[in-house]
Write a protein that holds these residues in place. Sequence first.
Motif, mmCIF file in Angstrom:
data_model
loop_
_atom_site.group_PDB
_atom_site.id
_atom_site.type_symbol
_atom_site.label_atom_id
_atom_site.label_comp_id
_atom_site.label_asym_id
_atom_site.label_seq_id
_atom_site.Cartn_x
_atom_site.Cartn_y
_atom_site.Cartn_z
ATOM 1 N N ARG A 183 -6.193 75.010 69.589
ATOM 2 C CA ARG A 183 -7.611 74.705 69.796
ATOM 3 C C ARG A 183 -7.887 73.223 69.642
ATOM 4 N N GLY A 239 -10.587 71.296 77.181
ATOM 5 C CA GLY A 239 -9.955 72.533 77.628
ATOM 6 C C GLY A 239 -8.644 72.303 78.355
ATOM 7 N N ARG A 281 -15.864 82.437 74.918
ATOM 8 C CA ARG A 281 -14.751 82.064 74.058
ATOM 9 C C ARG A 281 -14.122 80.761 74.505
ATOM 10 N N ILE A 282 -14.888 79.915 75.171
ATOM 11 C CA ILE A 282 -14.241 78.734 75.725
ATOM 12 C C ILE A 282 -14.698 77.445 75.069
ATOM 13 N N TYR A 298 -12.437 75.571 72.787
ATOM 14 C CA TYR A 298 -11.306 74.866 73.408
ATOM 15 C C TYR A 298 -11.786 73.604 74.122
ATOM 16 N N LEU A 336 -10.860 79.550 85.257
ATOM 17 C CA LEU A 336 -10.785 80.771 84.452
ATOM 18 C C LEU A 336 -10.350 81.950 85.303
ATOM 19 N N ILE A 368 -11.048 82.528 77.284
ATOM 20 C CA ILE A 368 -10.194 81.426 77.722
ATOM 21 C C ILE A 368 -9.039 81.996 78.560
ATOM 22 N N TRP A 395 -5.249 80.783 79.956
ATOM 23 C CA TRP A 395 -4.258 79.720 79.708
ATOM 24 C C TRP A 395 -3.661 79.197 80.998
#
Length: 795
Positions: free
Chosen positions: A131, A139, A207-208, A211, A268, A290, A292
């Motif tokens: 994070r 991000g 949830r981003i 990040y 995303l 998020i 990856w």
Amino acid sequence: MLEYIPKYGQRLADEVRRWGEWIKREAEEELSEFYPKDPDGATPIAYLWARTIQCEGPGCGAEVPLMRSLWLAKKGDGSVALRLLPNQRSRSVAFEIIRFAKPKDVGPGTIRRGAVTCPCCSYSTPVTSVRVQLESRKGGTADALLIAVRFDDPKSGQRSWRLPNKTDLKAAAAAAEELHGRIRQNKQRLSLVPDELLPPEGTLGFRIQRYGMLRWGDLFSARQALALTTLGRLVREARIACQPDLALAVRTNLALAVDRLADFNASLCVLNSVGGRGVVHVFGRQALPIVWDFMETNPFNTEAANWQTCFDVVDEVIAFEKHYTNSGHVEKADATNHPLPDDSAIAFITDPPYYDAVPYADLSDFFYVWLRRNLPTEYPDLLANPTTAKEDECIVDVVRGKDRQCFERKMGKAMAEGRRVLQPGGIAVVVFAHKSTAGWEAQLQAMIDAGWIMTGSWPIDTERPGRLRAQDSAALASSVHIVCRPRWIPDGSDRTDEVGDWRDVLAELPRRIHEWMPRLSAEGIVGADAIFSCLGPALEIFSRYSRVEKASGEQVTLREYLEQVWAAVAKEALNMIFEGADATGFEEDARLTAMWLWTLSTGNNGNGKRKLSEDDEEIDEEEDSGKPKKITGGYVLEYDAARKIAQGLGAHLEKLSTVVEVKGDTAHLLPVSERTRFLFGKDETQSPSSKRKKKEPQLKLGFMKEIEEIEIKDGWGTKSAPRAGSTVLDRLHQSMILFAAGRSEALKRFLVEEGAGNDQRFWRLAQALSALYPKSSDEKRWVDGVLARKKGLGF
Ligand SMILES: C[S@@+](CC[C@H](N)C(=O)[O-])C[C@H]1O[C@@H](n2cnc3c(N)ncnc32)[C@H](O)[C@@H]1O
Ligand SMILES: [Zn+2]
């Protein structure tokens, strides 16, 4: 849909197509250098990128791409995967493509639950460090690593994967440079790329932010933003030459098409490797977790997730809807303050927010910020604010201080507003779906308080099938449509003062459920859908009175009544499961197990593919500190729902720890394989769940080993049989495990000599569970395996 289609019909479709194609030609020409073709004529369809971190292993520092999986396509012969090639010396990771990949050739990804394992030094960098690293780089979209390219070779007709080359990298860099030049030269009132802020960290479903993605533009890579802003500009520039109101409709649809592309062209978007289908859109579920490694589509590819499909869909919708010629009128208003006068509507149909399930307004901003740029003058009122209004939204959202009471109050007002605008003889339909009993109680309370009588309820499939992932377990495949009438009789006489007698209400409830359930069942509606669909008829009895009182004069609360409803539904369902056989003949554990599986079942309605427990294959959810860890495997229900079901069956969850495990607010029916030690072990007081805590969670099929150990220890391998468990369910599960472990002789002895098969309840339960275990589950195979022995053994 309500205004434009009835007004313009096919003309609208034709104009949208015409201008969509014009934009496509213009944009494709303008952007072609950023999506270069291969020298052999093949075209990239999409690009796979990975965010990266620097490994924090002692003395390592390797740049590690975050890959949740190394599979690119899983489809038999066409399977393709990646192999990691760590380079110890340069502290970097290269890739190789594996064609005709088999599962044994493909290693795990580099990230699991947010923690990253370094391919160079094996050190695991924890999620907290991940994070911190990504946060400082918004991000990490802008400096993500290009991992692989999916291409379309027109000559061979083949679509496959290759590693990136220099041209790919140059084109992406050039796109970034171009975007930054345009940002500097932007003369519009608003920033070129949306710079509006996301909601605060911790907002439901988001949830981003943690990040480092804090502005809506941070969700897009430079090339993605370049494509979206170019298309948006062309939407604004298109000289649509038809009558002005039609031109407005056309431009609006084109702006919506750009929004639709944004959904398929953000960082995303995950890769869907199953069947090699490519790009999954952002809103596969109503949340922003998020991602990856992400897929970037080429908006001009000819396969999917492209600009063309985004405006084609308008045509499809119009073709479908054009027979509606009655034009509607749409206005933005707060549901608690409706513009219609009293008693003016013949029907009130509403699909209100689902309690705490979805942060509608916050999610809408994803689309809204683009719309506002692409329709800068068209809707001065609707698009006035930088982001959508949140204040008056009627949801439960603790970050904004909106709790259950807030929701009930606001929803109550909205429902009363509906009651106000409806004619006395009118009808209402309220759509609702929620997986928690609390959500239902809040909604129903609001409706009853507002003076509605529920008269029926029916689940209707409203969700597009093939969603990325159903909501949590026992989510509904459908929304329940609750039919209501104002609480007075159509002849106008008021009924608002009628007081109901609790005894009468209680006496009528089971009869009503008994009538309703078979109707649902005949339509293939079972499980959670059926439970919630009983609420309408059940509530008619209660809501026809303005209040229900006990003999003492004490008022009965809705909550108290609903407890009775869940119980009545559970009893009725159980009778159906055992097809009229006296369900009380089974012990608590069998009743609970049957009812549990039934609740989770989908029958043949709905998309039917709903998974019982989600394995999160598509999205690697980061470790979530606040909530209890997800229990994997088994059959999961919300704890409160499980408790109510148990209560209705006269069972006690606390006493059934040998079949149920409770963790936080979820309850989990143990898979048969995890009961092995309990079922065959000597110490019957020790529940599998208490053992599980001490050990590592058992691996699937770990029971094979256990069986071996126990078999040797107890010596029933060749001559005797295991000692029979104390309940019918235990004995059935024992038989299933013996079958699964291939102990066919021991199974025979267990059924015949130990006598487990002499009990008719054993076979009846087996029959019932065979119908209830999910079709592709191990349990289903095993119970069928046991049933197959019935005749042969003379039972
Ligand atoms: C379940 S959704 C409706 C979805 C819609 N039927 C569809 O298919 O797109 C609930 C909607 O209620 C809206 N909403 C929330 N609070 C509201 C309020 N106070 N007044 C009016 N609408 C509200 C939300 O923004 C959301 O769009
Ligand atoms: Zn390392």
